[in-house]
Scaffold this motif. Structure first.
Motif: not given
Length: 297
Positions: A91-98, A115-116
């Motif tokens: 949510k706060h750090v990684a790429d959107k497509d991580c 959640f993911f």
């Protein structure tokens, strides 16, 4: 503790350690998470616990300072101090497509898969980013889905909670755990990057210490059982004998767990037998006692 681990440490040209900021009896100074790679898109190994803003701030600072992003996350095993913070990192750090990579664990994965998305991997798979290729080795025992990650470019191993930088390990199954320790020895890595504690620069010696400690504890358990001449002992009674009341109360649960895992190993080896004393209120609260198995007449 033998050394103080800073929040962020550049361990090599392709490995940055970011401390999870979650100290405790079993996490030591906190969970070690590692950023690997040399390019603009890198991978994060483990994500610490949920809801730790200090850890997320550390990650943000590292990413910003070095000018890269996180495109992949690799989880060593399901325990909350390794996978719990994944949602916050995404949510706060990684790429959107991580993408998040993990070995499948049907019992615990549903806690997070809502959640993911989890991308499941297998033993001997590889995950790659620029400057870092890790080969995944299934090393169960501490957890059924535990992975150790061999970093090819450095001949190093991220050992997760299979081997720590200091202290000992709690395990789910001692037989498979010992087999996993032998796997790690066979890899003959130059160094270990553990899930907790400082870097291990003498992996074979450290693993041998672990094996020797387990065998020493097993001998103490067998000796405690042999003293009662055919009688039975509970696992907590064995803890009090083998640890000589030297443990603080906060560590008694972990000690009893390890003793029970030793006893399960001895049962599998047909060296120990059990007596179950039923509880009239709740069958799950039945008392289990142990003794050395008597040889057949």
């Amino acid at each position: 503790m033998t050394s103080v681990i800073p929040k962020v440490t550049q361990l090599s040209s392709r490995v940055i350690r970011v401390l999870g900021c979650n100290p405790g009896y079993y996490t030591l100074q906190g969970t070690n998470t590692y950023i690997i790679g040399t390019g603009k898109k890198r991978a994060l190994i483990d994500c610490g616990e949920p809801d730790v803003p200090e850890y997320i701030d550390s990650l943000k600072e590292v990413v910003s300072e070095h000018g890269f992003s996180l495109s992949k996350i690799i989880i060593t095993h399901w325990h909350p101090d390794h996978v719990g913070g994944t949602r916050d990192v995404l949510k706060h750090v990684a790429d959107k497509d991580c993408k998040v990579f993990k070995m499948k664990n049907t019992q615990h994965d549903p806690l997070y898969s809502d959640f993911f998305e989890l991308n499941f991997v297998n033993d001997q798979d590889e995950v790659e980013v620029e400057g870092a290729t890790v080969k995944l080795h299934w090393t169960p025992g501490h957890a059924k889905d535990h992975l150790a990650l061999y970093l090819k470019e450095e001949d190093s191993l991220f050992s997760g909670d299979c081997v720590l930088g200091e202290g000992t390990v709690v395990f789910e199954d001692l037989l498979t755990y010992l087999q996993s320790l032998n796997k790690i020895t066979a890899l003959n890595s130059k160094r270990l990057y553990p899930g907790h504690g400082p870097v291990v620069t003498d992996p074979v010696e450290k693993v041998n210490e672990y094996i020797d400690k387990r065998m020493s504890r097993e001998r103490q358990i067998v000796e405690a059982l042999s003293r009662i001449d055919g009688g039975y002992l509970t696992s907590m009674e064995i803890v009090k004998i083998t640890y000589n009341d030297s443990l603080p109360p906060s560590l008694m649960f972990g000690a009893e767990h390890n003793v029970r895992m030793h006893l399960e190993k001895l049962i599998k080896e047909d060296r120990v037998e059990t007596l179950k004393l039923a509880n009239s209120v709740d069958e799950e609260l039945a008392t289990i006692k142990y003794r050395l198995k008597r040889s057949a007449d």
